[in-house]
Design a protein around this motif. Structure first.
Motif, PDB file in Angstrom:
ATOM      1  N   ARG A 203     -28.256 -46.817 -60.992  1.00  0.00           N
ATOM      2  CA  ARG A 203     -27.256 -47.603 -60.266  1.00  0.00           C
ATOM      3  C   ARG A 203     -27.605 -47.642 -58.780  1.00  0.00           C
ATOM      4  NH1 ARG A 203     -22.049 -44.439 -62.678  1.00  0.00           N
ATOM      5  NH2 ARG A 203     -22.319 -44.946 -64.899  1.00  0.00           N
ATOM      6  N   VAL A 204     -28.786 -48.083 -58.491  1.00  0.00           N
ATOM      7  CA  VAL A 204     -29.256 -48.202 -57.114  1.00  0.00           C
ATOM      8  C   VAL A 204     -30.000 -49.524 -57.003  1.00  0.00           C
ATOM      9  CG1 VAL A 204     -30.555 -47.127 -55.241  1.00  0.00           C
ATOM     10  CG2 VAL A 204     -29.597 -45.699 -57.052  1.00  0.00           C
ATOM     11  N   GLU A 205     -29.775 -50.255 -55.920  1.00  0.00           N
ATOM     12  CA  GLU A 205     -30.482 -51.518 -55.716  1.00  0.00           C
ATOM     13  C   GLU A 205     -31.990 -51.272 -55.678  1.00  0.00           C
ATOM     14  OE1 GLU A 205     -29.074 -53.563 -52.298  1.00  0.00           O
ATOM     15  OE2 GLU A 205     -26.964 -53.288 -52.791  1.00  0.00           O
ATOM     16  N   ASN A 206     -32.745 -52.244 -56.171  1.00  0.00           N
ATOM     17  CA  ASN A 206     -34.203 -52.111 -56.176  1.00  0.00           C
ATOM     18  C   ASN A 206     -34.752 -51.954 -54.763  1.00  0.00           C
ATOM     19  OD1 ASN A 206     -34.466 -52.250 -58.937  1.00  0.00           O
ATOM     20  ND2 ASN A 206     -34.700 -54.467 -58.977  1.00  0.00           N
ATOM     21  N   GLU A 207     -34.242 -52.722 -53.837  1.00  0.00           N
ATOM     22  CA  GLU A 207     -34.680 -52.640 -52.450  1.00  0.00           C
ATOM     23  C   GLU A 207     -33.498 -52.247 -51.578  1.00  0.00           C
ATOM     24  OE1 GLU A 207     -37.683 -52.779 -51.262  1.00  0.00           O
ATOM     25  OE2 GLU A 207     -38.622 -53.255 -53.185  1.00  0.00           O
ATOM     26  N   ARG A 277     -26.180 -37.468 -42.973  1.00  0.00           N
ATOM     27  CA  ARG A 277     -25.476 -37.465 -44.244  1.00  0.00           C
ATOM     28  C   ARG A 277     -24.301 -38.447 -44.224  1.00  0.00           C
ATOM     29  NH1 ARG A 277     -25.679 -30.857 -45.251  1.00  0.00           N
ATOM     30  NH2 ARG A 277     -27.965 -30.790 -45.406  1.00  0.00           N
ATOM     31  N   GLY A 278     -23.890 -38.841 -45.426  1.00  0.00           N
ATOM     32  CA  GLY A 278     -22.777 -39.771 -45.536  1.00  0.00           C
ATOM     33  C   GLY A 278     -23.171 -41.219 -45.366  1.00  0.00           C
ATOM     34  N   ARG A 279     -24.481 -41.525 -45.353  1.00  0.00           N
ATOM     35  CA  ARG A 279     -24.929 -42.906 -45.182  1.00  0.00           C
ATOM     36  C   ARG A 279     -25.576 -43.461 -46.460  1.00  0.00           C
ATOM     37  NH1 ARG A 279     -27.890 -42.984 -39.202  1.00  0.00           N
ATOM     38  NH2 ARG A 279     -26.570 -41.406 -38.199  1.00  0.00           N
ATOM     39  N   GLY A 280     -25.527 -42.692 -47.536  1.00  0.00           N
ATOM     40  CA  GLY A 280     -26.123 -43.164 -48.783  1.00  0.00           C
ATOM     41  C   GLY A 280     -27.624 -42.970 -48.863  1.00  0.00           C
ATOM     42  N   LEU A 281     -28.190 -42.175 -47.944  1.00  0.00           N
ATOM     43  CA  LEU A 281     -29.649 -42.004 -47.921  1.00  0.00           C
ATOM     44  C   LEU A 281     -30.158 -41.232 -49.139  1.00  0.00           C
ATOM     45  CD1 LEU A 281     -30.362 -41.257 -44.140  1.00  0.00           C
ATOM     46  CD2 LEU A 281     -30.390 -43.440 -45.359  1.00  0.00           C
ATOM     47  N   ALA A 282     -29.410 -40.226 -49.588  1.00  0.00           N
ATOM     48  CA  ALA A 282     -29.853 -39.438 -50.746  1.00  0.00           C
ATOM     49  C   ALA A 282     -29.926 -40.317 -51.982  1.00  0.00           C
ATOM     50  CB  ALA A 282     -28.908 -38.263 -50.981  1.00  0.00           C
ATOM     51  N   LYS A 283     -28.945 -41.175 -52.162  1.00  0.00           N
ATOM     52  CA  LYS A 283     -28.924 -42.085 -53.313  1.00  0.00           C
ATOM     53  C   LYS A 283     -30.078 -43.076 -53.238  1.00  0.00           C
ATOM     54  CE  LYS A 283     -25.832 -45.373 -55.644  1.00  0.00           C
ATOM     55  NZ  LYS A 283     -24.459 -45.949 -55.624  1.00  0.00           N
ATOM     56  N   ARG A 288     -35.552 -44.836 -55.104  1.00  0.00           N
ATOM     57  CA  ARG A 288     -36.920 -45.257 -54.789  1.00  0.00           C
ATOM     58  C   ARG A 288     -37.941 -44.299 -55.389  1.00  0.00           C
ATOM     59  NH1 ARG A 288     -38.896 -48.700 -50.681  1.00  0.00           N
ATOM     60  NH2 ARG A 288     -41.070 -48.316 -50.087  1.00  0.00           N
ATOM     61  N   LEU A 289     -37.670 -43.005 -55.305  1.00  0.00           N
ATOM     62  CA  LEU A 289     -38.574 -41.994 -55.851  1.00  0.00           C
ATOM     63  C   LEU A 289     -38.785 -42.204 -57.348  1.00  0.00           C
ATOM     64  CD1 LEU A 289     -40.145 -39.278 -55.587  1.00  0.00           C
ATOM     65  CD2 LEU A 289     -37.956 -38.116 -55.971  1.00  0.00           C
ATOM     66  N   LEU A 290     -37.704 -42.440 -58.077  1.00  0.00           N
ATOM     67  CA  LEU A 290     -37.807 -42.579 -59.525  1.00  0.00           C
ATOM     68  C   LEU A 290     -38.399 -43.922 -59.934  1.00  0.00           C
ATOM     69  CD1 LEU A 290     -34.467 -40.902 -60.636  1.00  0.00           C
ATOM     70  CD2 LEU A 290     -36.764 -39.935 -60.651  1.00  0.00           C
ATOM     71  N   ARG A 291     -38.028 -44.983 -59.250  1.00  0.00           N
ATOM     72  CA  ARG A 291     -38.539 -46.297 -59.624  1.00  0.00           C
ATOM     73  C   ARG A 291     -40.027 -46.451 -59.302  1.00  0.00           C
ATOM     74  NH1 ARG A 291     -33.457 -49.023 -58.085  1.00  0.00           N
ATOM     75  NH2 ARG A 291     -32.472 -49.730 -60.018  1.00  0.00           N
ATOM     76  N   GLU A 292     -40.456 -45.884 -58.176  1.00  0.00           N
ATOM     77  CA  GLU A 292     -41.813 -46.156 -57.720  1.00  0.00           C
ATOM     78  C   GLU A 292     -42.819 -45.052 -58.019  1.00  0.00           C
ATOM     79  OE1 GLU A 292     -42.107 -47.497 -53.724  1.00  0.00           O
ATOM     80  OE2 GLU A 292     -40.674 -49.140 -54.014  1.00  0.00           O
TER      81      GLU A 292
END
Length: 331
Positions: A203-207, A277-283, A288-292
């Motif tokens: 559930r994360v945008e591709n880009e 933190r709190g900016r959605g960077l971890a998500k 990106r790590l898993l997709r690429e």
């Protein structure tokens, strides 16, 4: 029927073993990924690496749909203080998925007959005896290193992502299990939940567009000290630089968020520096790590991570991207 054990070097992992482990996904994911890292990544194995395969007579080249029990392990005693061994038993498939793994007591039992369970335990004991022999041989050849003295065995091997049903059955069979030094003081044991997700279900945008001044990168030599300073779990520089990683850097080039796929393919050391933190960077970073980068290890689409049952923040991240806890493990 007496179990048969075979040993292979990483350069000669039999295709039928990889096929069989793949057919047991997602339960076999940790051992399968460790074998893939050993065979696909430069530095993923060493001359002291061993792949062990325990099976019943006649099932050495069994078809992927063979229902006979088996066990497999990856062992490399030169990797301390990091994890040295991963173990998988086909009995793990028979343990119902546990959506709220919080402790050993809450774990569902294996859905096996007593004879089937006993056969699996016997295979695991054969596996551990071979590992004990490898550890003694390693100690003899490397006395004086890593705390080894005059060739005496340490008497233990660091095992990672050990399924709690397997651990409890081994303890009941008389195997001595001790907690690692990272278990909090005053706590007998520390449990982790293995969370699973498929790349196609992220559930994360591709880009993901990063805030101004930030950019994507990978872990580099200058980052390893910072990464190690943010975790209590022992990390080696050569491991971090060898596995697939993703980093977000600030305007000055400093790493402000990072994560990588450990040698067992799990998302490891996911971290965002406090001011960001709190900016959605971890998500965004996890997606990106898993997709690429996951495809560098395998194309089956399964992803995993092991999260302490007390780490609510990391649980929240993986829940937000579609992950679900599946079973309990310990390290």
């Amino acid at each position: 029927m007496a179990p048969i054990i075979e040993t292979f070097p990483p350069s000669a992992i039999p295709a039928h073993l990889l096929t069989r482990l793949t057919s047991h996904l997602p339960f076999s994911i940790a051992v399968l990924r460790r074998l893939q890292v050993a065979s696909l990544k430069k530095g993923g194995s060493t001359p002291t690496s061993h792949i062990l395969y325990v099976h019943s007579d006649g099932s050495s080249h069994a078809a992927a749909d063979d229902s006979s029990p088996f066990a497999a392990a990856y062992v490399d005693l030169s990797r301390g203080p990091e994890t040295e061994c991963w173990i998988y038993s086909s009995l793990q498939d028979s343990v119902p998925l546990n959506p709220v793994p919080t402790s050993s007591e809450a774990l569902p039992p294996a859905d096996l007959s007593r004879d089937e369970r006993d056969a699996c335990v016997q295979q695991l004991l054969v596996l551990l005896r071979r590992i004990r022999g490898l550890e003694a041989s390693y100690a003899s050849a490397h006395h004086g290193e890593e705390g080894l003295n005059k060739g005496h065995s340490r008497g233990y091997v660091r095992i990672g992502a050990l399924h709690e049903t397997v651990r409890r059955l081994l303890v009941a069979a008389g195997v001595r299990v001790k907690a690692t030094g990272v278990v909090p003081v005053g706590q007998e044991w520390e449990f982790y939940a293995t969370w699973l997700i498929r790349v196609e279900d992220l559930r994360v945008e591709n880009e993901v567009e990063l805030p101004g001044g930030m950019g994507w990168d990978v872990l580099r030599e200058g980052d390893t000290g910072l990464v190690k300073s943010r975790t209590k779990i022992p990390k080696r520089d050569d491991t971090m630089l060898m596995v697939p990683s993703t980093v977000i850097r600030g305007e000055d080039g400093t790493a402000i968020a990072w994560g990588y796929l450990g040698v067992d393919g799990s998302v490891s050391t996911l971290h965002v520096e406090e001011p960001y933190r709190g900016r959605g960077l971890a998500k965004a970073l996890t997606g990106r790590l898993l997709r690429e980068r996951l495809r560098e290890l395998g194309d089956d689409g399964w992803c995993s991570t092991d999260i302490s049952t007390t780490n609510l923040q990391s649980q929240g991240v993986f829940k937000s991207i579609g992950g679900k806890p599946a079973w309990t493990v310990s390290w």
